[in-house]
Design an enzyme around this catalytic site. Structure first.
Site, PDB file in Angstrom:
ATOM      1  N   LYS A   9       0.835  -1.221   0.000  1.00  0.00           N
ATOM      2  CA  LYS A   9       0.000   0.000   0.000  1.00  0.00           C
ATOM      3  C   LYS A   9       0.861   1.258   0.000  1.00  0.00           C
ATOM      4  CE  LYS A   9      -2.228  -0.688   3.947  1.00  0.00           C
ATOM      5  NZ  LYS A   9      -2.020  -2.043   4.463  1.00  0.00           N
ATOM      6  N   ARG A  82     -10.068   1.248   8.548  1.00  0.00           N
ATOM      7  CA  ARG A  82      -9.693  -0.140   8.811  1.00  0.00           C
ATOM      8  C   ARG A  82     -10.818  -0.929   9.458  1.00  0.00           C
ATOM      9  NH1 ARG A  82      -3.426   0.850   9.508  1.00  0.00           N
ATOM     10  NH2 ARG A  82      -2.751  -1.158   8.786  1.00  0.00           N
ATOM     11  N   ARG A 116      10.921  -6.744   6.590  1.00  0.00           N
ATOM     12  CA  ARG A 116      10.870  -5.300   6.391  1.00  0.00           C
ATOM     13  C   ARG A 116      11.748  -4.570   7.404  1.00  0.00           C
ATOM     14  NH1 ARG A 116       5.176  -2.376   5.800  1.00  0.00           N
ATOM     15  NH2 ARG A 116       4.851  -2.892   7.993  1.00  0.00           N
ATOM     16  N   ARG A 149      10.369  -2.633  12.892  1.00  0.00           N
ATOM     17  CA  ARG A 149       9.260  -2.109  13.684  1.00  0.00           C
ATOM     18  C   ARG A 149       8.816  -3.147  14.709  1.00  0.00           C
ATOM     19  NH1 ARG A 149       4.995   0.107   9.314  1.00  0.00           N
ATOM     20  NH2 ARG A 149       3.604  -0.874  10.816  1.00  0.00           N
ATOM     21  N   ARG A 160      -2.058  -8.441  13.694  1.00  0.00           N
ATOM     22  CA  ARG A 160      -2.481  -7.474  12.667  1.00  0.00           C
ATOM     23  C   ARG A 160      -3.202  -8.165  11.518  1.00  0.00           C
ATOM     24  NH1 ARG A 160       2.931  -5.120  11.187  1.00  0.00           N
ATOM     25  NH2 ARG A 160       1.907  -3.471  10.016  1.00  0.00           N
TER      26      ARG A 160
END
Ligand code: AMP
Length: 203
Positions: A9, A82, A116, A149, A160
């Site tokens: 995204k 969301r 990531r 993160r 998540r």
């Protein structure tokens, strides 16, 4: 822009906003900025974000409404709404023309998120599989330190993805019924997926 974590995204929103001179509004990043700066919003949001849970609707909606008041051109929202309640709140203060849903399988999300890394200084995003920094642990753009993160660690990733299934999937249905949803296959190179998205937006 909507889709499970790691679908791209952010990457695609940034590409589109640059090309069409729109404004990019990454809601998760806005929250992280507030946390880094220690603002009132940041203090309230911190625990939720670190655990990979959704921040309360009212807090995040108010933050976004304030941000949109300052914007006088087209924009891409990344990470909002969301859940259904947020989608309905958003209808009150913004007009959404199209919703791009980037679809990837759950296993792909997990693979991408656990690899990531992000720059602490400028926020640039890397991936140890697809977009490696030239020097290990160091940002190519600004020389800042790369970190993982807290919510890209295995437990939070699971949380998540569960939240996406339970809370965000109904949002996708909401926009499908409104006739503004464009579903795009998110597996492939960044360039390939980008072309698919642009084709859909031109429709
Ligand atoms: P992201 O960078 O989009 O993955 O978002 C990181 C985190 O910020 C999420 O796991 C949530 O804790 C929080 N967050 C981002 N967007 C929202 C939203 N629309 N509603 C509630 N919490 C959000």
């Amino acid at each position: 822009m909507i889709g499970p974590q790691g679908c791209g995204k952010g990457t695609h929103s940034m590409k589109l906003t640059e090309k069409f001179n729109w404004k990019y509004i990454p809601v998760g990043e806005l929250l992280r900025k507030n946390i880094r700066k220690g603002t009132k919003i940041g203090k309230k949001a911190e625990e939720y974000v670190e655990d990979g849970e959704l921040v309360p609707n009212e807090l995040v909606s108010k933050m976004l409404e304030k941000k949109l008041e300052k914007i006088d051109k087209g924009f891409i929202l990344d990470g909002f709404p969301r859940n259904l309640e947020q989608a309905k709140i958003l209808d009150k203060f913004a007009k959404i023309d199209k919703v791009v849903y980037i679809d990837i399988p759950k296993e792909e999300s997990i693979k991408r998120l656990s690899n990531r890394r992000q720059c602490r200084k400028c926020g640039e995003i890397y991936n140890l599989l697809y977009k490696k920094p030239e020097k290990k642990g160091i940002c190519d753009k600004c020389g800042g330190e790369l970190y993982q993160r807290e919510d890209d660690k295995p437990e939070a990733i699971k949380e998540r993805l569960d939240t996406f299934e339970k809370e965000t999937k109904p949002v996708i249905e909401y926009y499908r019924k409104k006739g503004i949803l464009e579903k795009v296959d998110g597996v492939g190179s960044i360039e390939e997926v980008n072309k698919r998205i642009e084709r859909r937006l031109k429709k």
